[in-house]
Scaffold this motif. Structure first.
Motif, PDB file in Angstrom:
ATOM      1  N   ASP A 160       1.837   4.364  -8.416  1.00  0.00           N
ATOM      2  CA  ASP A 160       3.016   5.164  -8.742  1.00  0.00           C
ATOM      3  C   ASP A 160       4.037   4.483  -9.648  1.00  0.00           C
ATOM      4  O   ASP A 160       4.992   5.125 -10.095  1.00  0.00           O
ATOM      5  CB  ASP A 160       3.702   5.640  -7.439  1.00  0.00           C
ATOM      6  N   ILE A 206       9.384   0.577   6.839  1.00  0.00           N
ATOM      7  CA  ILE A 206       9.471  -0.496   5.835  1.00  0.00           C
ATOM      8  C   ILE A 206      10.865  -0.599   5.214  1.00  0.00           C
ATOM      9  O   ILE A 206      11.406  -1.699   5.056  1.00  0.00           O
ATOM     10  CB  ILE A 206       8.405  -0.242   4.739  1.00  0.00           C
ATOM     11  N   GLY A 239       0.841  -1.195   0.000  1.00  0.00           N
ATOM     12  CA  GLY A 239       0.000   0.000   0.000  1.00  0.00           C
ATOM     13  C   GLY A 239       0.871   1.237   0.000  1.00  0.00           C
ATOM     14  O   GLY A 239       2.118   1.158  -0.090  1.00  0.00           O
ATOM     15  N   ALA A 240       0.235   2.362   0.151  1.00  0.00           N
ATOM     16  CA  ALA A 240       0.909   3.650   0.031  1.00  0.00           C
ATOM     17  C   ALA A 240       2.119   3.776   0.964  1.00  0.00           C
ATOM     18  O   ALA A 240       3.059   4.502   0.673  1.00  0.00           O
ATOM     19  CB  ALA A 240      -0.085   4.769   0.301  1.00  0.00           C
ATOM     20  N   GLY A 241       2.103   3.028   2.085  1.00  0.00           N
ATOM     21  CA  GLY A 241       3.188   3.132   3.063  1.00  0.00           C
ATOM     22  C   GLY A 241       4.547   2.729   2.530  1.00  0.00           C
ATOM     23  O   GLY A 241       5.574   3.194   3.032  1.00  0.00           O
ATOM     24  N   HIS A 261      -5.318  -0.822  -8.267  1.00  0.00           N
ATOM     25  CA  HIS A 261      -5.992   0.467  -8.413  1.00  0.00           C
ATOM     26  C   HIS A 261      -5.500   1.259  -9.622  1.00  0.00           C
ATOM     27  O   HIS A 261      -5.643   2.477  -9.659  1.00  0.00           O
ATOM     28  CB  HIS A 261      -5.830   1.284  -7.124  1.00  0.00           C
ATOM     29  N   GLU A 274       1.429   1.490  11.812  1.00  0.00           N
ATOM     30  CA  GLU A 274       0.280   1.620  12.711  1.00  0.00           C
ATOM     31  C   GLU A 274      -0.478   0.296  12.781  1.00  0.00           C
ATOM     32  O   GLU A 274      -0.398  -0.523  11.853  1.00  0.00           O
ATOM     33  CB  GLU A 274      -0.673   2.694  12.177  1.00  0.00           C
ATOM     34  N   THR A 289      -7.810  -0.931   4.801  1.00  0.00           N
ATOM     35  CA  THR A 289      -9.169  -0.393   4.975  1.00  0.00           C
ATOM     36  C   THR A 289      -9.906  -0.244   3.650  1.00  0.00           C
ATOM     37  O   THR A 289     -11.097   0.049   3.649  1.00  0.00           O
ATOM     38  CB  THR A 289      -9.139   0.989   5.669  1.00  0.00           C
ATOM     39  N   THR A 323       0.081  -0.883   4.332  1.00  0.00           N
ATOM     40  CA  THR A 323      -1.319  -0.621   4.004  1.00  0.00           C
ATOM     41  C   THR A 323      -2.153  -0.627   5.273  1.00  0.00           C
ATOM     42  O   THR A 323      -1.942  -1.481   6.146  1.00  0.00           O
ATOM     43  CB  THR A 323      -1.881  -1.620   2.967  1.00  0.00           C
ATOM     44  N   PRO A 355       3.461  10.918  -0.223  1.00  0.00           N
ATOM     45  CA  PRO A 355       2.694  10.754   1.016  1.00  0.00           C
ATOM     46  C   PRO A 355       1.582   9.719   0.861  1.00  0.00           C
ATOM     47  O   PRO A 355       1.049   9.537  -0.234  1.00  0.00           O
ATOM     48  CB  PRO A 355       2.095  12.144   1.269  1.00  0.00           C
ATOM     49  N   ASP A 356       1.262   9.018   1.976  1.00  0.00           N
ATOM     50  CA  ASP A 356       0.098   8.128   1.950  1.00  0.00           C
ATOM     51  C   ASP A 356      -1.148   8.965   2.194  1.00  0.00           C
ATOM     52  O   ASP A 356      -1.091  10.207   2.257  1.00  0.00           O
ATOM     53  CB  ASP A 356       0.271   6.961   2.956  1.00  0.00           C
ATOM     54  N   GLN A 415      -1.681  -1.696  -4.206  1.00  0.00           N
ATOM     55  CA  GLN A 415      -2.735  -0.682  -4.269  1.00  0.00           C
ATOM     56  C   GLN A 415      -2.162   0.619  -4.810  1.00  0.00           C
ATOM     57  O   GLN A 415      -2.896   1.582  -5.016  1.00  0.00           O
ATOM     58  CB  GLN A 415      -3.316  -0.443  -2.874  1.00  0.00           C
ATOM     59  N   ASN A 416      -0.848   0.637  -5.000  1.00  0.00           N
ATOM     60  CA  ASN A 416      -0.205   1.880  -5.412  1.00  0.00           C
ATOM     61  C   ASN A 416      -0.351   2.106  -6.908  1.00  0.00           C
ATOM     62  O   ASN A 416      -0.433   1.164  -7.696  1.00  0.00           O
ATOM     63  CB  ASN A 416       1.269   1.873  -5.009  1.00  0.00           C
TER      64      ASN A 416
HETATM   65  P1  NAD Z   1      -3.151   4.186   3.606  1.00  0.00           P
HETATM   66  O1  NAD Z   1      -2.754   5.611   3.384  1.00  0.00           O
HETATM   67  O2  NAD Z   1      -4.555   3.908   3.992  1.00  0.00           O
HETATM   68  O3  NAD Z   1      -2.216   3.520   4.719  1.00  0.00           O
HETATM   69  C1  NAD Z   1      -0.823   3.561   4.640  1.00  0.00           C
HETATM   70  C2  NAD Z   1      -0.270   2.888   5.885  1.00  0.00           C
HETATM   71  O4  NAD Z   1       1.135   2.808   5.745  1.00  0.00           O
HETATM   72  C3  NAD Z   1      -0.569   3.655   7.167  1.00  0.00           C
HETATM   73  O5  NAD Z   1      -1.169   2.785   8.115  1.00  0.00           O
HETATM   74  C4  NAD Z   1       0.808   4.133   7.636  1.00  0.00           C
HETATM   75  O6  NAD Z   1       0.954   4.104   9.033  1.00  0.00           O
HETATM   76  C5  NAD Z   1       1.743   3.144   6.989  1.00  0.00           C
HETATM   77  N1  NAD Z   1       3.071   3.678   6.678  1.00  0.00           N
HETATM   78  C6  NAD Z   1       3.353   4.831   6.013  1.00  0.00           C
HETATM   79  N2  NAD Z   1       4.679   4.961   5.832  1.00  0.00           N
HETATM   80  C7  NAD Z   1       5.249   3.873   6.413  1.00  0.00           C
HETATM   81  C8  NAD Z   1       6.602   3.444   6.547  1.00  0.00           C
HETATM   82  N3  NAD Z   1       7.627   4.132   6.022  1.00  0.00           N
HETATM   83  N4  NAD Z   1       6.831   2.289   7.216  1.00  0.00           N
HETATM   84  C9  NAD Z   1       5.799   1.571   7.760  1.00  0.00           C
HETATM   85  N5  NAD Z   1       4.505   1.915   7.624  1.00  0.00           N
HETATM   86  C10 NAD Z   1       4.234   3.064   6.966  1.00  0.00           C
HETATM   87  O7  NAD Z   1      -2.718   3.409   2.294  1.00  0.00           O
HETATM   88  P2  NAD Z   1      -3.430   2.200   1.526  1.00  0.00           P
HETATM   89  O8  NAD Z   1      -3.860   1.152   2.502  1.00  0.00           O
HETATM   90  O9  NAD Z   1      -2.514   1.847   0.417  1.00  0.00           O
HETATM   91  O10 NAD Z   1      -4.757   2.844   0.923  1.00  0.00           O
HETATM   92  C11 NAD Z   1      -4.695   4.104   0.302  1.00  0.00           C
HETATM   93  C12 NAD Z   1      -5.186   4.162  -1.118  1.00  0.00           C
HETATM   94  O11 NAD Z   1      -4.557   5.303  -1.678  1.00  0.00           O
HETATM   95  C13 NAD Z   1      -4.781   3.028  -1.971  1.00  0.00           C
HETATM   96  O12 NAD Z   1      -5.916   2.692  -2.685  1.00  0.00           O
HETATM   97  C14 NAD Z   1      -3.744   3.587  -2.936  1.00  0.00           C
HETATM   98  O13 NAD Z   1      -4.150   3.320  -4.279  1.00  0.00           O
HETATM   99  C15 NAD Z   1      -3.812   5.075  -2.833  1.00  0.00           C
HETATM  100  N6  NAD Z   1      -2.509   5.779  -2.665  1.00  0.00           N
HETATM  101  C16 NAD Z   1      -1.429   5.381  -3.408  1.00  0.00           C
HETATM  102  C17 NAD Z   1      -0.229   6.052  -3.274  1.00  0.00           C
HETATM  103  C18 NAD Z   1       0.940   5.593  -4.106  1.00  0.00           C
HETATM  104  O14 NAD Z   1       0.748   5.041  -5.191  1.00  0.00           O
HETATM  105  N7  NAD Z   1       2.171   5.762  -3.636  1.00  0.00           N
HETATM  106  C19 NAD Z   1      -0.103   7.124  -2.380  1.00  0.00           C
HETATM  107  C20 NAD Z   1      -1.240   7.516  -1.649  1.00  0.00           C
HETATM  108  C21 NAD Z   1      -2.445   6.827  -1.800  1.00  0.00           C
END
Ligand code: NAD
Length: 266
Positions: free
Chosen positions: A120, A254, A37-39, A137, A238, A214, A211, A47-48, A117-118
């Motif tokens: 990018d 990560i 996921g975005a993390g 996505h 988290e 959610t 991720t 940013p997530d 889910q990313n």
């Molecule tokens: P989310 O934003 O819901 O959750 C991200 C999680 O990652 C959070 O719980 C956070 O605590 C954790 N996190 C962030 N940085 C971290 C790190 N360095 N080490 C450990 N944990 C870390 O993300 P999601 O579950 O992927 O859902 C968000 C939606 O938004 C997805 O559908 C995605 O498509 C999209 N999204 C994508 C990008 C991307 O492509 N990079 C960025 C933002 C949102």
């Protein structure tokens, strides 16, 4: 430690022990499916949404940019979305140690599927095989017409925005253009979700990374894996609602912890 024990890495000592156990599970695994996921991309400067520094945590109103009904109904919102796309950090971001660690996992021959889910493109940029990566996505690197489905490179659409079109229309049918990503209110590609469910069903270890778990249907995939007998490992800063059924949880950055998990793989 038995595979069916739930572990929580709350202290530094715990972390080392859990890393060692998960690294051993990975060594023994034959089919690993990873959901990112975005993390995983925050350490690349993207940013997530829901983390402490997330886009929506800081600006809840920004969620509307990801709503399909609002995007279709409001030209003003589309103009804001195009400006936001122009400035997206993905255009200059580089893959980080977390993305690289998943390339190492793939090269060890154990990766069954890399579900992300990313949007990018950083997994492919890091060297993950395009055939292994399933973009649940979609991708921000293309635009799609909401009318005729025509796809074009994002760079072409952004060049039109740079040249003064604040809401460029489809050059084939005049329809509304949007990044080829899945917005809220937009269904996932059924073939994509089928392939992801299959990879979750057919793995012996499921690794969820960065991720909040959610966003459905992606968030249902860990349960599919566990229901078919896989070990579940969660790496996320988290807590998530799946921590209780996970065999191991690592609440660590990560880019620091994933390389340690795969370091011993041959
Ligand atoms: P989310 O934003 O819901 O959750 C991200 C999680 O990652 C959070 O719980 C956070 O605590 C954790 N996190 C962030 N940085 C971290 C790190 N360095 N080490 C450990 N944990 C870390 O993300 P999601 O579950 O992927 O859902 C968000 C939606 O938004 C997805 O559908 C995605 O498509 C999209 N999204 C994508 C990008 C991307 O492509 N990079 C960025 C933002 C949102």
């Amino acid at each position: 430690m038995q595979p069916n024990q739930v572990t929580q890495a709350d202290t530094q000592a715990d972390t080392q022990a859990v890393v060692a156990v998960v690294a051993a599970w990975l060594t023994d695994a034959t089919d690993v499916t990873v959901l990112t996921g975005a993390g995983i991309s925050t350490e690349s400067g993207i940013p997530d949404f829901r983390g402490p520094q997330g886009l929506w945590t800081r600006d809840p109103a920004a969620q509307r940019l990801s709503s399909l009904p609002d995007y279709v109904a409001e030209p003003q919102l589309r103009r804001r979305a195009w400006q936001s796309r122009r400035q997206h950090p993905a255009w200059s971001a580089e893959p980080n140690a977390g993305h690289q660690a998943l390339v190492t996992l793939e090269r060890s021959g154990r990766l069954r599927g890399l579900l992300t889910q990313n949007i990018d493109g950083l997994h492919q940029r890091a060297g993950s095989a395009p055939t292994t990566v399933i973009e649940l996505h979609g991708t921000i690197w293309e635009v799609e017409c909401l009318g005729c489905g025509d796809r074009q490179p994002m760079t072409t659409a952004l060049a039109r925005v740079d040249d003064g079109e604040d809401d460029p229309a489809c050059l084939r049918c005049g329809g509304i253009l949007k990044s080829a990503t899945v917005s809220f209110g937009q269904p996932l590609d059924p073939d994509v979700i089928r392939a992801a469910e299959r990879a979750a069903r057919e793995c012996d270890l499921f690794l969820a990374v960065g991720t909040s778990l959610t966003v459905f249907p992606a968030a249902a995939l860990p349960r599919v894996a566990v229901g078919n007998g896989a070990l579940l490992v969660i790496v996320n800063a988290e807590p998530t609602s799946y921590d209780g059924i996970a065999n191991a949880v690592l609440r660590e950055p990560i880019g620091g912890v994933l390389p340690r998990l795969v370091a011993g793989l041959r």
